[in-house]
Design a protein around this motif. Structure first.
Motif, PDB file in Angstrom:
ATOM      1  N   ASP A  15     -49.772  56.819 -27.479  1.00 27.82           N
ATOM      2  CA  ASP A  15     -50.925  57.459 -28.118  1.00 27.82           C
ATOM      3  C   ASP A  15     -50.580  58.762 -28.825  1.00 27.82           C
ATOM      4  N   GLN A  16     -49.363  59.270 -28.616  1.00 27.96           N
ATOM      5  CA  GLN A  16     -48.921  60.494 -29.270  1.00 27.96           C
ATOM      6  C   GLN A  16     -47.484  60.310 -29.763  1.00 27.96           C
ATOM      7  N   PRO A  17     -47.096  61.004 -30.835  1.00 30.84           N
ATOM      8  CA  PRO A  17     -45.704  60.894 -31.290  1.00 30.84           C
ATOM      9  C   PRO A  17     -44.742  61.373 -30.211  1.00 30.84           C
ATOM     10  N   ARG A  18     -43.559  60.765 -30.181  1.00 32.69           N
ATOM     11  CA  ARG A  18     -42.538  61.187 -29.227  1.00 32.69           C
ATOM     12  C   ARG A  18     -41.234  61.456 -29.965  1.00 32.69           C
ATOM     13  N   PRO A  19     -40.495  62.478 -29.545  1.00 34.78           N
ATOM     14  CA  PRO A  19     -39.232  62.792 -30.222  1.00 34.78           C
ATOM     15  C   PRO A  19     -38.170  61.747 -29.926  1.00 34.78           C
ATOM     16  N   LEU A  20     -37.340  61.490 -30.923  1.00 31.70           N
ATOM     17  CA  LEU A  20     -36.200  60.593 -30.801  1.00 31.70           C
ATOM     18  C   LEU A  20     -34.948  61.412 -31.088  1.00 31.70           C
ATOM     19  N   HIS A  21     -34.076  61.527 -30.120  1.00 31.72           N
ATOM     20  CA  HIS A  21     -32.912  62.395 -30.250  1.00 31.72           C
ATOM     21  C   HIS A  21     -31.666  61.596 -30.606  1.00 31.72           C
ATOM     22  N   GLY A  22     -30.873  62.170 -31.494  1.00 28.52           N
ATOM     23  CA  GLY A  22     -29.596  61.579 -31.844  1.00 28.52           C
ATOM     24  C   GLY A  22     -28.569  61.793 -30.756  1.00 28.52           C
ATOM     25  N   ILE A  23     -27.378  61.277 -30.995  1.00 32.38           N
ATOM     26  CA  ILE A  23     -26.329  61.304 -29.972  1.00 32.38           C
ATOM     27  C   ILE A  23     -25.960  62.733 -29.598  1.00 32.38           C
ATOM     28  N   ALA A  24     -25.713  63.580 -30.590  1.00 32.01           N
ATOM     29  CA  ALA A  24     -25.292  64.951 -30.300  1.00 32.01           C
ATOM     30  C   ALA A  24     -26.366  65.716 -29.540  1.00 32.01           C
ATOM     31  N   ALA A  25     -27.627  65.562 -29.958  1.00 33.11           N
ATOM     32  CA  ALA A  25     -28.716  66.275 -29.285  1.00 33.11           C
ATOM     33  C   ALA A  25     -28.901  65.769 -27.863  1.00 33.11           C
ATOM     34  N   LEU A  79     -35.230  59.594 -25.519  1.00 34.48           N
ATOM     35  CA  LEU A  79     -35.329  58.369 -26.304  1.00 34.48           C
ATOM     36  C   LEU A  79     -34.456  58.481 -27.546  1.00 34.48           C
ATOM     37  N   LYS A  80     -33.864  57.369 -27.959  1.00 30.78           N
ATOM     38  CA  LYS A  80     -32.946  57.356 -29.094  1.00 30.78           C
ATOM     39  C   LYS A  80     -33.507  56.508 -30.238  1.00 30.78           C
ATOM     40  N   PRO A  81     -33.274  56.899 -31.481  1.00 28.60           N
ATOM     41  CA  PRO A  81     -33.845  56.165 -32.620  1.00 28.60           C
ATOM     42  C   PRO A  81     -33.433  54.698 -32.671  1.00 28.60           C
ATOM     43  N   GLY A  82     -32.178  54.406 -32.311  1.00 21.49           N
ATOM     44  CA  GLY A  82     -31.691  53.044 -32.427  1.00 21.49           C
ATOM     45  C   GLY A  82     -32.401  52.030 -31.550  1.00 21.49           C
ATOM     46  N   LEU A  83     -33.151  52.499 -30.577  1.00 22.77           N
ATOM     47  CA  LEU A  83     -33.922  51.582 -29.734  1.00 22.77           C
ATOM     48  C   LEU A  83     -35.107  50.981 -30.480  1.00 22.77           C
ATOM     49  N   GLN A 109     -33.632  70.873 -28.083  1.00 17.41           N
ATOM     50  CA  GLN A 109     -32.760  70.217 -29.056  1.00 17.41           C
ATOM     51  C   GLN A 109     -33.617  69.493 -30.094  1.00 17.41           C
ATOM     52  N   ALA A 110     -33.315  69.733 -31.373  1.00 16.03           N
ATOM     53  CA  ALA A 110     -34.110  69.141 -32.451  1.00 16.03           C
ATOM     54  C   ALA A 110     -33.939  67.625 -32.471  1.00 16.03           C
ATOM     55  N   PRO A 111     -35.032  66.878 -32.582  1.00 16.11           N
ATOM     56  CA  PRO A 111     -34.914  65.418 -32.664  1.00 16.11           C
ATOM     57  C   PRO A 111     -34.431  64.975 -34.036  1.00 16.11           C
ATOM     58  N   LEU A 112     -33.936  63.749 -34.078  1.00 13.11           N
ATOM     59  CA  LEU A 112     -33.511  63.147 -35.336  1.00 13.11           C
ATOM     60  C   LEU A 112     -34.698  62.518 -36.062  1.00 13.11           C
ATOM     61  N   ALA A 113     -35.686  62.077 -35.297  1.00 10.10           N
ATOM     62  CA  ALA A 113     -36.888  61.442 -35.844  1.00 10.10           C
ATOM     63  C   ALA A 113     -37.954  61.490 -34.763  1.00 10.10           C
ATOM     64  N   ARG A 114     -39.113  60.942 -35.098  1.00 14.25           N
ATOM     65  CA  ARG A 114     -40.180  60.805 -34.102  1.00 14.25           C
ATOM     66  C   ARG A 114     -40.649  59.362 -34.075  1.00 14.25           C
ATOM     67  N   LEU A 115     -41.091  58.944 -32.912  1.00 13.41           N
ATOM     68  CA  LEU A 115     -41.684  57.619 -32.756  1.00 13.41           C
ATOM     69  C   LEU A 115     -43.176  57.736 -33.002  1.00 13.41           C
ATOM     70  N   ALA A 116     -43.686  56.945 -33.935  1.00 13.43           N
ATOM     71  CA  ALA A 116     -45.094  57.032 -34.312  1.00 13.43           C
ATOM     72  C   ALA A 116     -45.980  56.403 -33.247  1.00 13.43           C
TER      73      ALA A 116
END
Length: 505
Positions: free
Chosen positions: A12-22, A194-198, A225-232
């Protein structure tokens, strides 16, 4: 310490997606303030608990442990499963003497608990439940040797398969397989972040049901740590169909012009028009490129407006325009005035192909942002590849980066369609959509998305297209998810999709 393993979807809310380094930074920062080995113990316990919940009656559990800390998580899980009285087979696909410090300690703990550690891979994995702890976050190349062989054996398993953090052989950021062998899980427990590739590329197909456990590292700590993207979000929110006030009239909701439908393809423009009407626009004009085609007899509300692109003094300068649906080669000739005059523009299909083939049109498109005009592009991977001058396989190998490149180069909002549709725009964190399924893989559903986006955008002319695009993509996928939940097996026909989106919106 409050901890929980929870399903990731619905959301119900956006969630951050972190890359490998983060993700590694989050792990390192948490480990620095905890007693040694704490995070791995927590991870193993989370895996064991979920395994028991997924397969409460499993009599045989097999843990496949790899050479890194992902393998250590699996060894910790084996320890807890043994303590709960479950017979566990541990197949260690690594040199025990070369394990990292934490994983070596987990191996020692598992042995002390009575685990039988085997290193010879049997021809068949005889188990009611498999736990994949072969490769984790740090995997960067195709699996090799014993690890690759073990991944291959999992393909013969027909029961539950729980992947630890991500399926082995899947890239954590791109959702692309690292090689020819990759685990196909029924469930995946993502640990810590959570990771974007999932969620994009082949990630959704290979992960099965997605679960998350923060292993005691709370959101404020992860947010450092800054996320790479967010899950909508997948659930409806403030962006769904606009609530209509009593005194409003059709002029309150804006006009949409659909330009497309070259000879033999008028249906694409009609589908886009139907979708724009259902999405809430006040008036819909069809400007079909086939001079022999009439309007849409099935929807007499759609008005036929020949050569609307030549009306640059009134209609074109005020409307939201959806251009390209079924446009064929003919659409290239109408793009110059459209790019010059339209304030809100959705470009799809053949309009994108025409722009990809013409540097002058690309320059005209990029110039729109400097004039304060807004544009949303809705390419599928092949159309995105043409815009970037690469192959569709290269786009699919890194969907996030491909969408970001197009957005930056052309100064537009990009909706890169596919499994885990990616939304990108200049100076914005990209978002990945988690709704939708293969019921959408049929002719015309992309035209419906483009038209719906235009119809959703028209009543809110002050927006730059990002929120209308985000909401349209969510609803487009949610309609397919609802159909699948109702037992639909065949494709969701495009005209049906319009009505399904309206019912949910």
């Amino acid at each position: 310490m409050a901890r929980t393993t929870e399903p990731v979807l619905p959301l119900d809310q956006p969630r951050p997606l972190h890359g490998i380094a983060a993700a590694r930074q989050i792990e390192s920062a948490a480990a620095a303030v905890l007693p040694p080995h704490t995070l791995m113990q927590r991870a193993g316990l989370a895996v064991a608990r979920l395994a028991q919940a997924l397969a409460p009656h499993a009599r045989r559990v097999c843990v496949l442990a790899g050479p890194g800390n992902n393998g250590g998580d699996g060894l910790e899980a084996a320890l807890h499963l043994l303590r709960s009285g479950r017979p566990v087979q541990v197949l260690l696909m690594a040199d025990a003497a070369a394990l990292p410090e934490d994983a070596a300690r987990s191996l020692q703990r598992a042995c002390q608990a009575g685990a039988r550690i085997e290193t010879a891979l049997p021809e068949r994995l005889e188990a009611d439940l498999l736990i994949d702890a072969l490769l984790g976050l740090g995997a960067r190349r195709a699996p090799e040797g014993a690890v690759a062989a073990a991944i291959g054996r999992t393909a013969l398993h027909r029961g539950p398969l729980l992947a630890v953090d991500l399926p082995s052989g899947l890239h954590a950021e791109t959702g692309a397989p690292l090689g020819d062998t990759v685990v196909r899980a029924t469930d995946t427990l993502s640990l810590l972040a959570l990771k974007p590739g999932l969620f994009t590329g082949q990630g959704r197909e290979l992960c099965g049901r997605l679960w998350h456990d923060d292993i005691g590292v709370d959101e404020p700590q992860r947010a450092l740590q800054a996320p790479l993207a967010r899950l909508a979000p997948t659930l409806a929110g403030a962006g769904s169909l606009l609530r209509r006030q009593h005194a409003q009239h059709k002029g309150s909701f804006g006009d949409v012009v659909v330009i497309g439908g070259a000879p033999g393809m008028a249906g694409a423009a009609r589908l886009a028009g139907r979708a724009a009407l259902a999405a809430g626009a006040g008036r819909i004009y069809l400007s079909v490129l086939d001079p022999q085609a009439a309007g849409d007899d099935g929807r007499p509300e759609l008005m036929h407006r020949p050569a609307a692109w030549s009306d640059t003094a009134s209609l074109l300068t005020a409307a939201t325009v959806v251009c390209g649906c079924g446009g064929g080669r003919a659409v290239a000739a109408v793009l110059p005035p459209v790019l010059q005059h339209v304030p809100r523009l959705v470009l799809d299909a053949d309009a994108l192909n025409a722009i990809a083939a013409d540097a002058t049109l690309q320059q005209a498109l990029a110039a729109r942002a400097r004039r304060g005009q807004h544009t949303v592009l809705t390419p599928h991977p092949l159309e995105a590849a043409r815009l970037l001058g690469c192959s569709a396989a290269q786009v699919q190998a890194d969907r996030l980066n491909a969408a970001l490149q197009i957005a930056a180069r052309l100064q537009v909002v990009v909706v890169l369609k596919g499994s885990g549709t990616v939304l990108a725009a200049p100076a914005r964190l990209p978002m990945i959509n988690a709704t939708g399924n293969a019921l959408l893989a049929t002719a015309g559903t992309g035209d419906v998305l483009a038209g719906w986006l235009g119809g959703r955008w028209a009543p809110t002319p002050g927006e730059d297209g990002w929120l209308p695009a985000l909401d349209s993509v969510r609803l487009h996928g949610a309609a397919a998810d609802a159909a699948a939940a109702a037992g639909r097996r065949g494709p969701l026909r495009a005209a049906e999709l319009v009505e399904a989106m309206l019912a949910l919106g």
